[in-house]
Design a protein around this motif. Sequence first.
Motif, PDB file in Angstrom:
ATOM      1  N   ALA B  27       0.839  -1.186   0.000  1.00 37.61           N
ATOM      2  CA  ALA B  27       0.000   0.000   0.000  1.00 37.61           C
ATOM      3  C   ALA B  27       0.883   1.250   0.000  1.00 37.61           C
ATOM      4  O   ALA B  27       1.823   1.362   0.778  1.00 37.61           O
ATOM      5  CB  ALA B  27      -0.899  -0.015   1.213  1.00 37.61           C
ATOM      6  N   GLU B  30      -0.283   7.317   0.162  1.00 37.86           N
ATOM      7  CA  GLU B  30      -1.511   8.065  -0.150  1.00 37.86           C
ATOM      8  C   GLU B  30      -2.745   7.171  -0.227  1.00 37.86           C
ATOM      9  O   GLU B  30      -3.873   7.648  -0.261  1.00 37.86           O
ATOM     10  CB  GLU B  30      -1.346   8.863  -1.456  1.00 37.86           C
ATOM     11  CG  GLU B  30      -1.093   8.041  -2.687  1.00 37.86           C
ATOM     12  CD  GLU B  30       0.394   7.827  -2.963  1.00 37.86           C
ATOM     13  OE1 GLU B  30       0.754   7.690  -4.143  1.00 37.86           O
ATOM     14  OE2 GLU B  30       1.204   7.783  -2.012  1.00 37.86           O
ATOM     15  N   ASP B  31      -2.518   5.864  -0.275  1.00 42.14           N
ATOM     16  CA  ASP B  31      -3.644   4.940  -0.306  1.00 42.14           C
ATOM     17  C   ASP B  31      -3.978   4.413   1.088  1.00 42.14           C
ATOM     18  O   ASP B  31      -4.771   3.504   1.240  1.00 42.14           O
ATOM     19  CB  ASP B  31      -3.319   3.748  -1.215  1.00 42.14           C
ATOM     20  CG  ASP B  31      -3.242   4.185  -2.664  1.00 42.14           C
ATOM     21  OD1 ASP B  31      -3.885   5.195  -2.996  1.00 42.14           O
ATOM     22  OD2 ASP B  31      -2.544   3.522  -3.437  1.00 42.14           O
ATOM     23  N   THR B  32      -3.323   4.957   2.092  1.00 39.21           N
ATOM     24  CA  THR B  32      -3.512   4.472   3.455  1.00 39.21           C
ATOM     25  C   THR B  32      -4.078   5.580   4.339  1.00 39.21           C
ATOM     26  O   THR B  32      -3.648   6.723   4.245  1.00 39.21           O
ATOM     27  CB  THR B  32      -2.155   4.005   4.040  1.00 39.21           C
ATOM     28  OG1 THR B  32      -1.619   3.002   3.182  1.00 39.21           O
ATOM     29  CG2 THR B  32      -2.328   3.432   5.430  1.00 39.21           C
ATOM     30  N   VAL B  33      -5.044   5.225   5.164  1.00 42.07           N
ATOM     31  CA  VAL B  33      -5.532   6.191   6.154  1.00 42.07           C
ATOM     32  C   VAL B  33      -5.261   5.627   7.548  1.00 42.07           C
ATOM     33  O   VAL B  33      -5.300   4.407   7.746  1.00 42.07           O
ATOM     34  CB  VAL B  33      -7.041   6.483   6.001  1.00 42.07           C
ATOM     35  CG1 VAL B  33      -7.334   7.217   4.724  1.00 42.07           C
ATOM     36  CG2 VAL B  33      -7.838   5.213   6.096  1.00 42.07           C
ATOM     37  N   LYS B  55      -9.397   1.956   0.648  1.00 43.11           N
ATOM     38  CA  LYS B  55      -8.043   2.357   1.054  1.00 43.11           C
ATOM     39  C   LYS B  55      -7.597   1.492   2.223  1.00 43.11           C
ATOM     40  O   LYS B  55      -8.390   1.162   3.108  1.00 43.11           O
ATOM     41  CB  LYS B  55      -8.025   3.823   1.493  1.00 43.11           C
ATOM     42  CG  LYS B  55      -8.168   4.800   0.351  1.00 43.11           C
ATOM     43  CD  LYS B  55      -7.789   6.198   0.789  1.00 43.11           C
ATOM     44  CE  LYS B  55      -7.710   7.124  -0.422  1.00 43.11           C
ATOM     45  NZ  LYS B  55      -7.168   8.428  -0.068  1.00 43.11           N
ATOM     46  N   PRO B  94      -7.815  -2.850   2.222  1.00 42.51           N
ATOM     47  CA  PRO B  94      -8.901  -1.969   1.758  1.00 42.51           C
ATOM     48  C   PRO B  94     -10.245  -2.672   1.921  1.00 42.51           C
ATOM     49  O   PRO B  94     -10.372  -3.859   1.613  1.00 42.51           O
ATOM     50  CB  PRO B  94      -8.564  -1.738   0.287  1.00 42.51           C
ATOM     51  CG  PRO B  94      -7.093  -1.941   0.204  1.00 42.51           C
ATOM     52  CD  PRO B  94      -6.784  -3.032   1.194  1.00 42.51           C
TER      53      PRO B  94
END
Lengths: 297, 117
Positions: B27, B30-33, B55, B94
């Motif tokens: 990941a 920017e694709d991780t929160v 995400k 995700p």
Amino acid sequence: MCFVRVARACSAAALMIAASSLAARAQSTSDVFREAESKYMFGFIDGADIGNEGEKAIEYEATGSFQKRGGRYMALEHEFAFEHVPTQNFSYELSAHALTHSISGVEDLDDRSSTQFSGASAKLRYLILGRGPGSPIGLTISAEPEWSRVDGTDGTAVQAYASEFKIVADTELIPNRLYAAINLMYEPEVAKPAETGMWERSSSAGVGLALAYRVTPTVAVGVAAEYDRAYDGLLFQTFQGHALFAGPNVQINITRKVLLAAAFMGQVAGHAVDDPRALDLTNFERYRANLKLEFEF
Amino acid sequence: MTPMTIAKHGLATAALTLGLLFAAPGARAEDTVTVNISMKDHRFQPAELHAPAGKAIVIVVKNLDSGPAEFESNTLRVEKVVTGGGTITLRIRPLEPGRYRFFDDFHPSTEGYLVVK
């Protein structure tokens, strides 16, 4: 004799139902039904759940095969396993096996009474689809390679290599209460009996269907059916026989970390090639039973 | 088919399984929160977390109680012990939109939800 068999099957089913009902009474009925792991919920049929990432468990499993043609027959496999779920999609299990045989007066089998270390296996499960929000269906594939030094049917010395491959799917017909599962199975095997010293190839294929209902948050009861076909050759070359099994099962979560599951199946229909008699007791047993005890840590 | 061929097929199957296992691309940041949650007096604070669908999610769990807890979720498919006063980090794949329940396995009435939209 037939009555005795039916009575035994009914007794086993009654015991399971009684056990589950006792356990059900022991549980608080005020508990709410939450998500449950389906892996062992269906007895002989696998559920698609593989466990949660980080989960480790040790497990004892006993699988009994009872009754062939004539006499007295019992083969009981003891399996001691370590299970680990290292990722959210993959789990593995490493097992050591022992086999107990008690055979007396059975057609085409020598009498035997023995318990022996019989081999080792691994089970690899890969979760393709997890049941939950976004997917009503769970889907898992598994492979279970196994090495054996004892023939599971007659207890004689053998060098055997097999692997069971499964496609497992399950769903919740009533959320958190009623579950259904289907398994597709294929198991090729090569074996060299010590007696002949010749490699033999065989395979089996099967399909299993099961339903399980949670009567309390910690107890599920169910019924399952499995249809199996046996062949000579690794890819179904020569048909040897087929059998249909059916029976009840129960799963009890004794605590949040200890699980007990039991299942029983009887052969209700079948036929072996070159044997005009009903049922296939050449390639399969008359009854099978399974007990699992899992301790998570 | 010889036993050696069978063994080769077995190895190929194992390789395929491992390939599937590790094939998922890592990941990107920017694709991780990242979402934070704490446990105090055997309650999750906040009791409801929010994250976007599709995400990868990092959940940071702080245990403000003195005793241990076990963060667990059957739908998120994770479980991990967090010692008293300790912090753990869980990486979640995700997710599809929905409500994902989590709980403290040592105190099962302690529960919360991750709401994914």
